[in-house]
Every structure is written in C-alpha cells, then in structure tokens.
Motif scaffolding. Structure first.
Motif, PDB file in Angstrom:
ATOM      1  N   SER A 150      -1.279   7.536  -3.009  1.00  0.00           N
ATOM      2  CA  SER A 150      -0.746   8.335  -1.958  1.00  0.00           C
ATOM      3  C   SER A 150       0.568   9.101  -2.075  1.00  0.00           C
ATOM      4  O   SER A 150       0.555  10.190  -1.949  1.00  0.00           O
ATOM      5  CB  SER A 150      -0.692   7.575  -0.532  1.00  0.00           C
ATOM      6  OG  SER A 150      -1.991   6.978  -0.304  1.00  0.00           O
ATOM      7  N   ALA A 151       1.488   8.299  -2.584  1.00  0.00           N
ATOM      8  CA  ALA A 151       2.703   9.005  -2.969  1.00  0.00           C
ATOM      9  C   ALA A 151       2.541   9.900  -4.082  1.00  0.00           C
ATOM     10  O   ALA A 151       3.279  10.995  -4.089  1.00  0.00           O
ATOM     11  CB  ALA A 151       3.624   7.793  -3.535  1.00  0.00           C
ATOM     12  N   ALA A 185      -1.660  -2.752  -4.888  1.00  0.00           N
ATOM     13  CA  ALA A 185      -0.715  -1.567  -4.437  1.00  0.00           C
ATOM     14  C   ALA A 185      -0.955  -0.201  -4.991  1.00  0.00           C
ATOM     15  O   ALA A 185      -0.396   0.592  -4.501  1.00  0.00           O
ATOM     16  CB  ALA A 185       0.763  -1.872  -5.077  1.00  0.00           C
ATOM     17  N   TYR A 186      -1.901  -0.056  -5.672  1.00  0.00           N
ATOM     18  CA  TYR A 186      -2.659   1.199  -6.145  1.00  0.00           C
ATOM     19  C   TYR A 186      -2.600   2.366  -4.863  1.00  0.00           C
ATOM     20  O   TYR A 186      -2.233   3.526  -5.278  1.00  0.00           O
ATOM     21  CB  TYR A 186      -3.785   0.961  -6.928  1.00  0.00           C
ATOM     22  CG  TYR A 186      -4.165   2.605  -7.366  1.00  0.00           C
ATOM     23  CD1 TYR A 186      -3.692   3.150  -8.327  1.00  0.00           C
ATOM     24  CD2 TYR A 186      -5.388   3.055  -6.495  1.00  0.00           C
ATOM     25  CE1 TYR A 186      -4.281   4.310  -8.974  1.00  0.00           C
ATOM     26  CE2 TYR A 186      -6.021   4.231  -7.073  1.00  0.00           C
ATOM     27  CZ  TYR A 186      -5.337   4.878  -8.076  1.00  0.00           C
ATOM     28  OH  TYR A 186      -5.841   6.081  -8.424  1.00  0.00           O
ATOM     29  N   PRO A 187      -3.278   2.010  -3.722  1.00  0.00           N
ATOM     30  CA  PRO A 187      -3.507   2.999  -2.970  1.00  0.00           C
ATOM     31  C   PRO A 187      -2.207   3.694  -2.331  1.00  0.00           C
ATOM     32  O   PRO A 187      -2.205   4.892  -2.132  1.00  0.00           O
ATOM     33  CB  PRO A 187      -4.311   2.238  -1.424  1.00  0.00           C
ATOM     34  CG  PRO A 187      -4.933   1.123  -2.264  1.00  0.00           C
ATOM     35  CD  PRO A 187      -4.017   0.743  -3.385  1.00  0.00           C
ATOM     36  N   TYR A 188      -0.895   2.706  -2.324  1.00  0.00           N
ATOM     37  CA  TYR A 188       0.145   3.345  -1.844  1.00  0.00           C
ATOM     38  C   TYR A 188       0.765   4.181  -2.978  1.00  0.00           C
ATOM     39  O   TYR A 188       1.461   5.229  -2.730  1.00  0.00           O
ATOM     40  CB  TYR A 188       1.156   2.378  -1.510  1.00  0.00           C
ATOM     41  CG  TYR A 188       0.374   1.183  -0.502  1.00  0.00           C
ATOM     42  CD1 TYR A 188       0.611   1.567   0.995  1.00  0.00           C
ATOM     43  CD2 TYR A 188       0.032  -0.030  -0.777  1.00  0.00           C
ATOM     44  CE1 TYR A 188       0.209   0.687   1.769  1.00  0.00           C
ATOM     45  CE2 TYR A 188      -0.517  -0.967   0.161  1.00  0.00           C
ATOM     46  CZ  TYR A 188      -0.439  -0.532   1.574  1.00  0.00           C
ATOM     47  OH  TYR A 188      -0.886  -1.286   2.471  1.00  0.00           O
TER      48      TYR A 188
END
Length: 354
Positions: free
Chosen positions: A163-164, A157-160
């Motif tokens: 990005s946030a 879940a880190y890429p999301y």
C-alpha cells in the motif's frame, strides 16, 4: 511498429512523452502475462502428464522469456518491448543529452533487473501471501522453524508495504503530470533513466544496428559460441516481439474476456472434463478371492477413514483435509487425476452430524 512513425510527431530530441503514452505501454505488458498464463493452463488441463510442468514452473519460464525479450530490446532499441512499441526510448536521467541511442552498461543492467526480476519477486511474494491467507482461513498450522516464522511475519507485513508503494507510485505520477518530475515510475528513477520519444535519427540508428551485425568467423571458439548464443536469443526475441506486436489487440481482448465480470461464462466454456475413476474405485466390491474391497470412506492418500473431509473441486475426489492440503501445496496437482490444482480449490464437506 510504432517507432517507424515516431519522427512524424516528435521533432525535439529527448522530448518527454505524455502520461497517457507511458501508462499505455505499461498496460501492454500487464496484458501479456495473464494471456500466456491462461494458454499454459489450458495446455496443462488438456494433457496433465505432458504439460503440467509448464504450469508448475510458469513464473520461472516467464522470467526467462522476459529476460531474453527485454535484454534484446534494451540492447538494440534502448527501451523495453512495450516502450519501443509505443515509440519511446530510455535515456540517462541527467539534464544533458545523450550522444546517441543506447544505454551504458550500468543503466542497461539496472533496467533489466528492475524490468524482469522485481515483477517476478513480487508475483512470488503475492502467491505466498495468498497461500498464507488460505492457511489462516482454514486454521491450518503446519510445523514451522524460527526462520519460517520470521518469513511468515515478513509476508504478513507485505500488504502494508504494498500500500505504501502504491502511494509512492501515485505521487510520482502526479509530479510527472505537473512537470515536476522527469520520470513517472520510481523504478525508472532507481535505474537512473527516463523516457523520451524516438526521433528519426534513432530509427535510422536501430536499422543500422540490425543490419551491421556480422559473423565473427575468425575468433576463438568461445567467442563464436557466444555469438551463436546471442544470435539465437536475438532470433527468439525478434520472433516474440513480432508475434506480440501483431497480437496486442488479441491479448488485450483476452485480458478483458477473462476478467472478473466474465468469469461465469469462461468457467462454463472451459470446465474440466470428468476425471477417470482411480483404481481403488474399481475394486470397491471386493476381489475374486473373497477379500473385502477398500472402505469407500477412506482417504486415498493416508488409506484411513477420512477426517475433516474435503473435496478437490478440480477433480471431484474426497480426501482428509490435512492430507490433500499438504499434497496440493507441495505438488500443485490432484494426486489421482493429475489436474493442476491450488489450495483454494479445496472445499470442506460438512456431514449432518457435524
């Protein structure tokens, strides 16, 4: 140092810097770590037995170095190293003006944690994410516990989340440009501080602090030991800051030189030397007692016929893919040559029959 001439262009107390100044000071520290990482990598490749530990623990050693450097500048200049270099200081985020140069205890420790610990944790998480991607790409499924599976899901879940976070940073900087926000970075807002330009009075205060430090000859042994430790840390920090100040252009040049556009030339100049052959290659023809030598198709780690063969590009030796992947992931080096290696240095070999 840039703060020496800060009063020539800054007359208002607490004057807010421009977006170009705050972005320039951020780019300075972003150039330091890649340059130091490359220097450590060259040392580790030139002498793996002596300097390989520096490469394996680079993030932790850089964190320690960063803590000493930033703590010195926060204590004496109320700013990080890069902020002080560009003639900036940190001050409480409230509307009122501070009594003098300096940060209160809570603001100091918040700033230190957000300056050093957050980038360290982000770097470790991004490294873990890169290794997880390698496992997905090569369909490696190692046994995992429930906690490890939850950790894997969190890393996925880190890429999301990243990005946030970038969207939040962009919005904060946009508000800073239009004068709506007094801070350009959410981390400064979390530390409850903001940036301002140094004044002539601030420069005089820093000079008085540097010259007013005395030796507590009369005091408890613990106090004297703490003073000696502080002086040693201060000496290291001053030496580092002077060296970095003189080498800013060189560090930024290195960052450009080792960018993706120049990697072809860099790899040609810094290619690894051919490793010496391991002992098992020296006895392939068999010993003097008539016994056959090792099978050239065997894996040097499991000593069985290679399965799903892969070559380690840093040394050129061939192993079972699962054997070498597990070893490199745990030890970050070639098991035969000792060269620093990462899972992305593995190249699978496909035979004509496959």
């Amino acid at each position: 140092m840039a703060e020496a001439g800060a009063h020539l262009t800054s007359t208002a107390v607490g004057e807010q810097p421009s977006i170009f100044e705050v972005l320039a000071q951020e780019s300075l520290m972003e150039a330091v770590k890649p340059a130091l990482r490359h220097a450590v990598k060259v040392l580790a490749e030139s002498n793996p037995s002596r300097f390989a530990f520096l490469w394996r623990h680079f993030d932790e050693l850089y964190l320690l170095l960063d803590l000493v450097l930033q703590n010195h500048f926060l204590s004496h200049c109320a700013a990080s190293f890069s902020e002080n270099f560009y003639g900036l200081k940190r001050m409480p985020a409230g509307r009122g003006l501070p009594v003098g140069l300096g940060l209160r205890g809570t603001s100091h420790w918040r700033s230190l944690v957000l300056l050093c610990l957050v980038p360290y944790l982000r770097a470790k998480l991004e490294g873990t994410l890169a290794r997880q991607r390698d496992e997905e790409d090569f369909s490696i499924r190692l046994s995992q516990s429930r906690i490890q599976r939850l950790y894997r899901a969190a890393v996925a879940a880190y890429p999301y989340v990243s990005s946030a976070w970038q969207v939040v940073v962009f919005c904060q900087r946009l508000l800073f440009v239009f004068g709506v926000s007094r801070t350009h970075d959410p981390l400064l807002w979390l530390a409850r501080v903001r940036l301002a330009r140094l004044t002539a009075k601030d420069v005089r205060d820093m000079e008085l602090r540097s010259s007013g430090t005395g030796n507590p000859a009369q005091g408890s042994p613990l106090r004297r030991a703490w003073w000696l430790l502080s002086q040693a840390a201060r000496g290291v920090a001053v030496s580092l800051s002077t060296s970095l100040s003189l080498g800013v252009f060189f560090l930024q040049f290195l960052e450009w030189w080792y960018s993706s556009d120049n990697q072809g030339a860099v790899k040609a100049l810094t290619s690894l030397p051919a490793p010496p052959p391991p002992p098992l290659h020296l006895c392939r023809q068999g010993g003097g007692d008539g016994r056959p030598g090792p099978d050239p198709r065997s894996c040097p780690l499991c000593h069985r016929t290679r399965s799903n063969a892969a070559v380690l590009s840093t040394s050129g030796f061939v192993f079972c893919y699962r054997c070498i992947y597990t070893y490199v992931k745990a030890n970050r080096r070639c098991p035969l040559s000792g060269f620093p290696s990462e899972p992305q240095h593995l190249i699978k070999i496909y035979s004509p029959e496959s």
